[in-house]
Design a protein around this motif. Structure first.
Motif, mmCIF file in Angstrom:
data_model
loop_
_atom_site.group_PDB
_atom_site.id
_atom_site.type_symbol
_atom_site.label_atom_id
_atom_site.label_comp_id
_atom_site.label_asym_id
_atom_site.label_seq_id
_atom_site.Cartn_x
_atom_site.Cartn_y
_atom_site.Cartn_z
ATOM 1 N N ARG A 4 6.840 7.986 -0.509
ATOM 2 C CA ARG A 4 7.222 8.979 0.495
ATOM 3 C C ARG A 4 8.700 8.804 0.791
ATOM 4 N NH1 ARG A 4 7.138 9.201 6.237
ATOM 5 N NH2 ARG A 4 6.112 7.175 6.327
ATOM 6 N N ILE A 5 9.419 9.909 0.867
ATOM 7 C CA ILE A 5 10.847 9.882 1.144
ATOM 8 C C ILE A 5 11.082 10.442 2.539
ATOM 9 C CG2 ILE A 5 13.095 10.821 0.483
ATOM 10 C CD1 ILE A 5 12.017 10.796 -2.418
ATOM 11 N N THR A 6 11.851 9.706 3.329
ATOM 12 C CA THR A 6 12.165 10.156 4.682
ATOM 13 C C THR A 6 13.677 10.234 4.876
ATOM 14 O OG1 THR A 6 12.219 7.915 5.610
ATOM 15 C CG2 THR A 6 10.090 9.054 5.615
ATOM 16 N N GLY A 7 14.108 11.053 5.821
ATOM 17 C CA GLY A 7 15.498 11.086 6.237
ATOM 18 C C GLY A 7 16.489 11.715 5.278
ATOM 19 N N ALA A 8 16.018 12.458 4.283
ATOM 20 C CA ALA A 8 16.943 13.050 3.312
ATOM 21 C C ALA A 8 17.811 14.104 3.988
ATOM 22 C CB ALA A 8 16.167 13.672 2.155
ATOM 23 N N ILE A 29 7.991 14.386 0.573
ATOM 24 C CA ILE A 29 9.238 14.318 1.335
ATOM 25 C C ILE A 29 8.961 14.775 2.761
ATOM 26 C CG2 ILE A 29 11.614 15.124 1.506
ATOM 27 C CD1 ILE A 29 11.395 15.772 -1.532
ATOM 28 N N GLY A 30 9.314 13.921 3.708
ATOM 29 C CA GLY A 30 9.074 14.331 5.084
ATOM 30 C C GLY A 30 9.381 13.248 6.078
ATOM 31 N N ASP A 46 0.839 -1.194 0.000
ATOM 32 C CA ASP A 46 0.000 0.000 0.000
ATOM 33 C C ASP A 46 0.878 1.249 0.000
ATOM 34 O OD1 ASP A 46 -2.322 1.513 0.079
ATOM 35 O OD2 ASP A 46 -2.414 1.493 2.263
ATOM 36 N N GLY A 47 1.812 1.314 -0.929
ATOM 37 C CA GLY A 47 2.701 2.455 -1.038
ATOM 38 C C GLY A 47 4.136 2.088 -0.721
ATOM 39 N N LEU A 48 5.005 3.057 -0.936
ATOM 40 C CA LEU A 48 6.442 2.852 -0.775
ATOM 41 C C LEU A 48 7.036 3.980 0.053
ATOM 42 C CD1 LEU A 48 9.161 1.494 -1.585
ATOM 43 C CD2 LEU A 48 9.115 2.917 -3.644
ATOM 44 N N VAL A 49 7.848 3.610 1.033
ATOM 45 C CA VAL A 49 8.619 4.576 1.819
ATOM 46 C C VAL A 49 10.091 4.338 1.500
ATOM 47 C CG1 VAL A 49 9.246 5.372 4.122
ATOM 48 C CG2 VAL A 49 6.895 4.614 3.672
ATOM 49 N N LEU A 50 10.769 5.388 1.075
ATOM 50 C CA LEU A 50 12.198 5.314 0.806
ATOM 51 C C LEU A 50 12.922 6.049 1.920
ATOM 52 C CD1 LEU A 50 12.188 6.049 -3.023
ATOM 53 C CD2 LEU A 50 12.651 3.864 -1.928
ATOM 54 N N ASP A 51 13.727 5.326 2.675
ATOM 55 C CA ASP A 51 14.486 5.901 3.777
ATOM 56 C C ASP A 51 15.851 6.328 3.257
ATOM 57 O OD1 ASP A 51 16.034 6.450 6.016
ATOM 58 O OD2 ASP A 51 15.160 4.825 7.198
ATOM 59 N N PHE A 52 16.076 7.644 3.208
ATOM 60 C CA PHE A 52 17.315 8.206 2.659
ATOM 61 C C PHE A 52 18.296 8.630 3.741
ATOM 62 C CE2 PHE A 52 16.115 9.832 -1.868
ATOM 63 C CZ PHE A 52 15.722 8.556 -2.201
ATOM 64 N N GLU A 53 18.076 8.230 4.977
ATOM 65 C CA GLU A 53 18.927 8.685 6.071
ATOM 66 C C GLU A 53 20.408 8.413 5.830
ATOM 67 O OE1 GLU A 53 19.346 8.189 10.892
ATOM 68 O OE2 GLU A 53 17.481 7.619 9.924
ATOM 69 N N THR A 102 10.829 18.745 -4.899
ATOM 70 C CA THR A 102 10.077 18.970 -3.664
ATOM 71 C C THR A 102 8.598 19.201 -3.980
ATOM 72 O OG1 THR A 102 10.727 21.308 -3.761
ATOM 73 C CG2 THR A 102 11.997 19.862 -2.292
ATOM 74 N N ASP A 103 8.291 19.625 -5.204
ATOM 75 C CA ASP A 103 6.902 19.824 -5.610
ATOM 76 C C ASP A 103 6.268 18.537 -6.135
ATOM 77 O OD1 ASP A 103 7.162 22.536 -5.008
ATOM 78 O OD2 ASP A 103 7.823 23.019 -7.053
ATOM 79 N N ILE A 104 7.090 17.575 -6.494
ATOM 80 C CA ILE A 104 6.613 16.339 -7.113
ATOM 81 C C ILE A 104 6.489 15.205 -6.096
ATOM 82 C CG2 ILE A 104 7.164 14.558 -8.826
ATOM 83 C CD1 ILE A 104 8.745 16.762 -10.341
#
Length: 99
Positions: free
Chosen positions: A75-79, A98-99, A41-48, A93-95
């Motif tokens: 959703r991108i986290t930890g950038a 990110i958070g 149900d979606g994808l989270v990409l952890d960029f930490e 950031t508009d597309i």
């Protein structure tokens, strides 16, 4: 070099990236994303732990956002600051979420 680890959390697929997402490693991430099941149900990409992203990496993110838009999106986290600057300069950031 890019290390990719994948898990499931609250119905979403979580992919943790460590290293560099560039021309050499972008196809690896693309294959991981293409391999997601319909049950996700979606994808989270952890960029930490992501140190660098090239235009090839950005292309993979854009493609993932388009293909998963009806499945909960990306959703991108930890950038870090450097990655965020690239997202801001390119308009990502508009597309992307990110958070």
């Amino acid at each position: 070099m890019l290390n990719i680890s994948k898990s499931a959390e609250n119905g979403k697929t979580v992919i943790v990236l460590e290293g560099r997402l560039d021309t050499v490693t972008a196809p690896d991430l693309e294959n991981e994303i293409k391999g997601l099941t319909d049950e996700s149900d979606g994808l989270v990409l952890d960029f930490e732990k992501l140190e660098y992203i090239s235009s090839a990496g950005l292309r993979v993110l854009l493609s993932a956002q388009k293909s998963l838009a009806t499945k909960g999106g990306v959703r991108i986290t930890g950038a870090n600051e450097n990655i965020m600057e690239i997202f801001e300069v390119t308009g990502f950031t508009d597309i992307l979420n990110i958070g």
